[in-house]
Scaffold this motif. Structure first.
Motif, mmCIF file in Angstrom:
data_model
loop_
_atom_site.group_PDB
_atom_site.id
_atom_site.type_symbol
_atom_site.label_atom_id
_atom_site.label_comp_id
_atom_site.label_asym_id
_atom_site.label_seq_id
_atom_site.Cartn_x
_atom_site.Cartn_y
_atom_site.Cartn_z
ATOM 1 N N ASP A 36 0.809 -1.234 0.000
ATOM 2 C CA ASP A 36 0.000 0.000 0.000
ATOM 3 C C ASP A 36 0.839 1.280 0.000
ATOM 4 N N HIS A 37 2.055 1.193 0.510
ATOM 5 C CA HIS A 37 2.899 2.393 0.601
ATOM 6 C C HIS A 37 3.493 2.791 -0.751
ATOM 7 N N LEU A 38 3.410 1.882 -1.740
ATOM 8 C CA LEU A 38 4.033 2.144 -3.042
ATOM 9 C C LEU A 38 3.070 2.891 -3.974
ATOM 10 N N PRO A 39 3.596 3.636 -4.972
ATOM 11 C CA PRO A 39 2.719 4.206 -6.001
ATOM 12 C C PRO A 39 2.033 3.078 -6.775
ATOM 13 N N PRO A 40 0.836 3.339 -7.378
ATOM 14 C CA PRO A 40 0.055 2.266 -8.009
ATOM 15 C C PRO A 40 0.841 1.382 -8.977
ATOM 16 N N ARG A 41 1.601 1.998 -9.882
ATOM 17 C CA ARG A 41 2.332 1.193 -10.870
ATOM 18 C C ARG A 41 3.292 0.230 -10.172
ATOM 19 N N ALA A 44 1.468 -2.763 -8.644
ATOM 20 C CA ALA A 44 1.117 -3.812 -9.617
ATOM 21 C C ALA A 44 2.351 -4.658 -9.960
ATOM 22 N N ILE A 45 3.503 -3.992 -10.096
ATOM 23 C CA ILE A 45 4.727 -4.736 -10.419
ATOM 24 C C ILE A 45 5.145 -5.620 -9.246
ATOM 25 N N ALA A 46 5.085 -5.066 -8.031
ATOM 26 C CA ALA A 46 5.503 -5.840 -6.845
ATOM 27 C C ALA A 46 4.615 -7.076 -6.660
ATOM 28 N N LEU A 47 3.317 -6.918 -6.914
ATOM 29 C CA LEU A 47 2.405 -8.062 -6.762
ATOM 30 C C LEU A 47 2.663 -9.108 -7.848
ATOM 31 N N ALA A 48 2.915 -8.653 -9.072
ATOM 32 C CA ALA A 48 3.232 -9.582 -10.161
ATOM 33 C C ALA A 48 4.511 -10.352 -9.829
ATOM 34 N N GLU A 49 5.498 -9.636 -9.299
ATOM 35 C CA GLU A 49 6.773 -10.276 -8.973
ATOM 36 C C GLU A 49 6.602 -11.248 -7.804
ATOM 37 N N HIS A 73 -8.465 5.011 -9.545
ATOM 38 C CA HIS A 73 -9.343 6.159 -9.791
ATOM 39 C C HIS A 73 -8.941 7.303 -8.880
ATOM 40 N N GLU A 74 -8.572 8.421 -9.484
ATOM 41 C CA GLU A 74 -8.120 9.604 -8.737
ATOM 42 C C GLU A 74 -7.095 9.234 -7.675
ATOM 43 N N GLY A 75 -6.131 8.398 -8.070
ATOM 44 C CA GLY A 75 -5.027 8.049 -7.175
ATOM 45 C C GLY A 75 -5.326 6.925 -6.201
ATOM 46 N N THR A 76 -6.583 6.503 -6.127
ATOM 47 C CA THR A 76 -6.944 5.418 -5.198
ATOM 48 C C THR A 76 -6.965 4.090 -5.942
ATOM 49 N N VAL A 77 -6.291 3.093 -5.377
ATOM 50 C CA VAL A 77 -6.272 1.756 -5.983
ATOM 51 C C VAL A 77 -7.537 1.000 -5.591
ATOM 52 N N LEU A 78 -8.275 0.555 -6.613
ATOM 53 C CA LEU A 78 -9.489 -0.230 -6.382
ATOM 54 C C LEU A 78 -9.197 -1.660 -6.817
ATOM 55 N N GLY A 79 -9.102 -2.548 -5.847
ATOM 56 C CA GLY A 79 -8.830 -3.951 -6.180
ATOM 57 C C GLY A 79 -10.131 -4.677 -6.461
#
Ligand SMILES: Cc1cn([C@H]2C[C@H](O)[C@@H](COP(=O)(O)OP(=O)(O)OP(=O)(O)O)O2)c(=O)[nH]c1=O
Length: 208
Positions: A36-41, A44-49, A73-79
């Motif tokens: 959660d502390h990371l920027p969205p992109r 996504a990369i950390a979870l893929a890895e 959406h507007e900076g909020t990650v919606l899983g």
């Protein structure tokens, strides 16, 4: 090198199958948390890895592919939505708005049970929803389709009717950006187009 898809997602399996690629599925047991502390992109990369790594640890030989799709959406990650009410709220939030769909990719080469090379990347697609009325949202949520999907929708199904415009790779929204994946594969001198074409030809030859 044998491709191993570290994913339980039927969409990802179908996309690779449609390309006539040869691969094995080994769903990852990675627990998606702590990003959660990371920027969205980067999330996504950390979870893929993380997904690819977990499978790599129990693999002898192969090229392991992990992927993770998030909606922003507007900076909020919606899983994925927690339940139907959460899906309803997410879709109401996205109504009439643009959001980003980001899929992180990770490829890990394992040789003699050891990771010898890793490449990662991410693709972003902008999706704009039309104005949704509550009856349409309720009807869609009642199908159950939103529940296992980031952002509470699947563009490849009924939710195609929610989408007014997309800017970027459609397959990225479905869960696997194919051109971006092909680009990462160049690290191993692999062309997905050439591999798929060769296999398609040999499949056709065995049928005739
Ligand atoms: C936005 C959107 C997401 N999705 C899906 C793609 C992903 O499967 C899912 C996001 O969850 P993910 O955590 O990326 O993947 P997953 O849990 O389905 O599979 P695995 O972790 O085993 O690889 O949402 C669609 O199918 N269509 C869409 O339009």
């Amino acid at each position: 090198m044998h491709l191993i898809l570290a994913s339980a997602s039927p969409r990802r399996r179908q996309l690779l199958t449609d390309l006539h690629l040869s691969f094995t599925i080994v769903p990852s047991n990675f627990v998606e948390a702590g990003v959660d502390h990371l920027p969205p992109r980067e999330q996504a990369i950390a979870l893929a890895e993380g997904k690819a790594n977990e499978v790599a640890r129990r693999t002898g030989e192969g090229l392991i592919l992990g992927a993770d799709t998030i909606v922003v959406h507007e900076g909020t990650v919606l899983g994925k939505p927690r339940d139907a009410d959460d899906a309803f709220r997410t879709l109401r939030r996205l109504s009439g708005q643009s959001h980003q769909v980001i899929t992180g990719l990770a490829l890990i080469e394992v040789h003699d049970g050891q990771p010898v090379a890793t490449v990662t990347g991410a693709e972003t697609t902008m999706v704009t929803f039309r104005q949704l009325d509550e009856a349409d949202i309720a009807a869609y949520v009642a199908t159950g389709d939103p529940l296992d999907k980031a952002g509470a929708y699947g563009i490849q199904g009924l939710a195609a009717l929610l989408v007014e415009r997309i800017d970027g790779d459609y397959f990225n929204v479905v869960g696997l950006p194919l051109v971006a994946l092909d680009r990462l594969m160049r690290r191993w001198q692999i062309s997905l187009l050439q591999q798929g074409a060769a296999r398609e030809q040999s499949q056709r030859a065995t049928l005739t």
